[in-house]
Design an enzyme around this catalytic site. Structure first.
Site, short mmCIF file in Angstrom:
data_model
loop_
_atom_site.label_atom_id
_atom_site.label_comp_id
_atom_site.label_asym_id
_atom_site.label_seq_id
_atom_site.Cartn_x
_atom_site.Cartn_y
_atom_site.Cartn_z
CE LYS A 157 -34.39 21.60 30.05
NZ LYS A 157 -35.80 21.35 29.85
CB CYS A 172 -78.86 28.94 34.38
SG CYS A 172 -77.42 29.75 35.07
CE1 TYR A 225 -32.88 17.48 22.20
CE2 TYR A 225 -34.38 19.30 21.81
CZ TYR A 225 -34.12 18.06 22.37
OH TYR A 225 -35.08 17.43 23.11
CB SER A 281 -33.97 13.75 31.15
OG SER A 281 -33.64 13.18 32.38
CB CYS A 313 -80.23 30.61 38.02
SG CYS A 313 -79.52 28.96 38.07
CG ASP A 362 -51.01 26.13 -2.09
OD1 ASP A 362 -50.26 25.47 -1.35
OD2 ASP A 362 -51.69 27.10 -1.69
CB CYS A 398 -75.51 25.85 37.13
SG CYS A 398 -77.25 26.33 37.08
CD GLU A 434 -27.63 22.76 21.62
OE1 GLU A 434 -28.72 22.20 21.90
OE2 GLU A 434 -26.68 22.18 21.10
CB CYS A 457 -76.26 28.58 39.96
SG CYS A 457 -75.91 29.59 38.51
CE LYS A 490 -36.70 22.94 34.60
NZ LYS A 490 -37.77 22.37 33.79
CD GLU A 515 -38.28 19.43 23.84
OE1 GLU A 515 -37.39 18.57 23.66
OE2 GLU A 515 -38.86 19.59 24.94
CG ASP A 530 -41.48 24.35 28.16
OD1 ASP A 530 -41.45 23.12 28.39
OD2 ASP A 530 -42.11 25.16 28.86
S1 IVH Z 1 -30.04 17.54 24.66
C1 IVH Z 1 -28.67 13.18 25.54
N1 IVH Z 1 -30.76 19.96 23.93
O1 IVH Z 1 -34.78 19.02 27.76
C2 IVH Z 1 -29.16 14.55 25.72
N2 IVH Z 1 -32.29 18.69 25.22
O2 IVH Z 1 -34.11 16.96 30.48
C3 IVH Z 1 -30.26 14.92 24.84
N3 IVH Z 1 -34.44 19.84 25.60
O3 IVH Z 1 -35.51 15.62 27.55
C4 IVH Z 1 -30.94 16.18 25.21
N4 IVH Z 1 -33.97 21.66 24.48
O4 IVH Z 1 -36.51 17.14 25.83
C5 IVH Z 1 -31.11 18.84 24.60
N5 IVH Z 1 -31.24 22.08 23.15
C6 IVH Z 1 -31.62 20.99 23.82
C7 IVH Z 1 -32.87 20.86 24.43
C8 IVH Z 1 -33.17 19.69 25.14
C9 IVH Z 1 -34.89 21.03 25.19
C10 IVH Z 1 -35.22 18.93 26.46
C11 IVH Z 1 -35.18 17.49 26.09
C12 IVH Z 1 -34.73 16.75 27.33
C13 IVH Z 1 -34.92 17.79 28.40
C14 IVH Z 1 -33.83 17.75 29.44
#
Ligand code: IVH
Length: 700
Positions: free
Chosen positions: A115, A429, A224, A83, A408, A38, A423, A113, A405, A311, A172, A117
């Site tokens: 995924k 109330c 990623y 995606s 009341c 800081d 309400c 890797e 309600c 998934k 992400e 969220d």
């Molecule tokens: S690779 C060209 N790696 O999952 C490929 N995606 O539909 C690029 N996601 O839209 C994506 N973890 O938002 C990749 N380790 C990971 C990920 C990842 C999460 C998401 C990403 C993508 C969706 C897949």
């Protein structure tokens, strides 16, 4: 210090701070204490203030945000953000592996890797500087959220080492559990709607207009995927290792797999282990490692053929609906909550699930005593996802939302466009009264220590308070000796209830009265928040007070002038107007005022002059000598008010380069005076000490 020395020292401090950020956020190996960090940061901020010509958008001091974006520019992705195709079982992974091997042969290595969220983001760097951060959008075009992304500390603003001149990296942005829980706790206290899960919170935060607010929320990011049209490595894994060296946060939970069995093990391990991660993942991503093989496999229209997502199934359980409680909040909103037969789900016993509102009950087609499926994703409160109709008992009735309600008996109302039944009996109330008082005394509101939920109930039961102003009429004799025994449910076993006695001893009574007295110094913005106006949380209250520094000004504000304030939309403006047009509210406020509560903001101590007193200013475009934030500060220092959009009430526009053509046209049409950066600076600097000097506001 000469200008040259200052530049050198600013560069040194930036490098040092960036290095410590990297050690802390990427390597998780800090070398210095937070306090020492800081001090370095403050030194940099002070120097940049003294020498604003050396302030860079990517300086680590800019992590605190400040830039305000009214609407996010929708921009083209240089490479479409595809995606991944999803799979839900082992057979689909086997088929993916077969397809890959058929095309590239058996010598294939996969990287597994997590995924993450959260919200996908694409970051562009030019010569080691973060240039742009864009959300996925429809894959071809996304929102430019750079000013908000700059505040995320694990995203490097400047890179180190042998990075390419131009590249994009994807990742992400997510909300870690700890920060998410804290955010929702704060929102609960502020009476704001809770975020359903960390993903929604991350996405909502990235779209906030005030980057300073984003900076306060602790978003994080894993990267990623580095676009492979550069030669940093010949495989994905090595490209990520390189990226880590340049400053990016890369997950260490990756595995190289050669056999399908290893992939399944990775999936199963994380399906079990994901609950111990400090953030949400919703699956596993499997990628062919070698770039040459990736190129051979290519893409379909929607996704790469070299990767697939597995998934996880959301954890769910079946249980029975026992009954439904309709709970009334402090703003009168009625929320249905299902009481369930206790069932074990994702490691905890679930016995309640929120049903949100009447629409949700309707969509589920919920009947009394139904067997329901409950699911726990990232959400804190489990939700009912479906009804098992085959198990419905004959003759059971459809669940009806209450019409009156439950507390009341007032007939509920539903505002147009809103899902909630409310309400309208705000004045009498009971849960609304108690809720409003509980909110008023909260830590971030009037901070009346020693008074809590239980004690408020005792005061209410004894008819000592029926609104927040009554608190200031309390005296020692009213308080001393009050007591009540509460029944508390044992969290381990809902069938057992324990007793807890709350009583007002001498010390408690004295503390309450002292806190009430102290609360007379609480600043206006917190008082406004404490009043519990629907949709007016802590931040909105601050924004309102900045724009309308006294109760009189706020009360007199019409909808248009409320809408001019950044972050204030229709919903909030309507709610504020509604609140101040209610006579009960006005008489409570008058009493609070008479008790000495602050309804006026202290005058700005940083004021330099009154040259812009009461003037509405809009800034637009890019400036040469000052940042947009600095121009805003200068406006405030001279008594002006920053507003975000041009209207007939705007007094003038300070225009930098590249002012948007629509804004320019509007300013000209409305005959508003437009000043260049130089003209503006000359204006405020001329006769610096002549307070109140008149300025010519006639159009150019
Ligand atoms: S690779 C060209 N790696 O999952 C490929 N995606 O539909 C690029 N996601 O839209 C994506 N973890 O938002 C990749 N380790 C990971 C990920 C990842 C999460 C998401 C990403 C993508 C969706 C897949």
């Amino acid at each position: 210090m000469t200008s040259e020395e200052a530049k050198k020292h600013i560069d040194f401090l930036c490098d040092e701070i960036n290095r410590h950020n990297y050690n802390y956020y990427v390597l998780d190996r800090p070398e210095i204490s937070d306090y020492q960090f800081d001090i370095l940061l403050q030194e940099l901020i002070d120097l940049e203030k003294q020498f604003p010509e050396f302030l860079d958008v990517n300086s680590p001091s800019q992590r605190v945000g400040g830039a305000v974006t009214k609407s996010f520019e929708n921009v083209d992705h240089k490479f479409p953000m595809l995606s991944l195709s999803n799979s839900y079982n082992e057979v689909e992974i086997l088929e993916f592996d077969e397809r890959v091997r058929k095309l590239v042969g058996d010598d294939v290595e996969y990287i597994c890797e997590l995924k993450f969220d959260g919200v996908a983001i694409s970051l562009s760097y030019e010569y080691g500087q973060l240039k742009r951060a864009v959300t996925r959008g429809d894959g071809n075009k996304g929102d430019d959220v750079t000013s908000n992304v700059r505040t995320i500390k694990s995203i490097p603003l400047t890179l180190q080492g042998d990075f390419p001149d131009f590249f994009e990296i994807r990742g992400e942005i997510y909300y870690p559990h700890a920060s998410f829980n804290k955010l929702n706790e704060d929102r609960l206290e502020e009476g704001l709607q809770l975020f359903a899960n960390p993903r929604n919170a991350a996405s909502g935060t990235l779209k906030m207009q005030d980057s300073a607010e984003v900076a306060k929320r602790k978003l994080d990011c894993y990267l990623y995927y580095l676009s492979y049209d550069n030669d940093v490595a010949d495989n994905h894994y090595d490209s990520l290792l390189k990226a880590k060296k340049w400053g990016f946060r890369i997950s260490s939970y990756m595995a190289k797999c050669h056999h399908i069995q290893e992939i399944f093990e990775f999936i199963n391990d994380w399906n079990m282990g994901r609950r111990s991660l400090p953030f949400d993942i919703d699956g596993i991503v499997i990628k062919v490692n070698n770039f040459k093989q990736q190129r051979e496999l290519g893409f379909t229209a929607k996704s790469p053929r070299w990767a697939i997502a597995y998934k996880f199934k959301a954890e769910e359980a079946r249980t029975k609906l026992l009954s439904i409680d309709f709970q009334v909040g402090r703003t009168g909103v009625v929320t249905p909550v299902a009481n369930l037969e206790p069932v074990l789900l994702a490691g905890t016993v679930v016995k309640r699930a929120t049903l949100h509102n009447a629409d949700v009950i309707q969509q589920l087609g919920l009947h009394e005593h139904d067997t329901v499926v409950v699911e726990k994703g990232g959400e804190i409160i489990p939700k009912i996802t479906s009804v098992v109709e085959e198990l419905r008992l004959g003759g059971s009735k459809q669940v009806q939302f209450c019409e009156n309600c439950p507390e009341c008996a007032t007939l509920l109302v539903r505002n147009e466009g809103e899902a909630a039944w409310v309400c309208p009996n705000t004045a009498s109330c009971p849960p609304q009264i108690k809720g409003k008082i509980e909110h008023f005394i909260g830590r971030k509101a009037m901070n009346i220590e020693s008074l809590g939920e239980g004690k408020v109930e005792i005061l209410f039961d004894n008819k000592l308070v029926s609104n927040v102003a009554d608190l200031y009429d309390l005296n020692y004799n009213d308080l001393f000796g009050l007591e009540k025994v509460f029944a508390i449910e044992d969290p381990e076993n809902p069938t057992i209830t324990k007793e807890r006695k709350i009583s007002f001893q001498k010390k408690t009574a004295e503390n309450i009265l002292q806190s009430l007295e102290n609360s007379k110094n609480v600043p206006f913005s917190r008082v406004l928040f404490a009043l519990g106006i629907r949709f007016v949380g802590e931040t909105v209250a601050k924004k309102l007070v900045e724009a309308f520094p006294s109760l009189e000004k706020l009360k007199a504000a019409d909808k248009d002038s409320l809408l001019e304030v950044s972050e204030i939309g229709e919903r909030i403006a309507d709610s504020v107007i509604d609140f101040f047009s209610n006579n009960d509210n006005l008489s409570i406020i008058q009493r609070l005022k008479d008790f000495g509560i602050q309804f006026e903001q202290e005058t700005n101590k940083n004021r330099i002059s009154n040259k812009l007193e009461g003037k509405s200013m809009v800034i637009s475009g890019v400036f040469t000598n000052y940042s947009r934030d600095q121009i805003k500060v200068i406006i405030e220092q001279h008594g002006g008010k920053n507003v975000s959009s041009i209207s007939a009430k705007t007094d003038f526009v300070v225009a930098g380069e590249n002012m948007g053509p629509a804004k320019l046209e509007k300013a000209i049409k409305l005959n508003i005076k437009i000043l260049s950066e130089e003209e503006f600076i000359q204006l405020v600097q001329s006769d610096q000490n002549q307070m109140g000097k008149e300025i010519d506001f006639s159009p150019n």
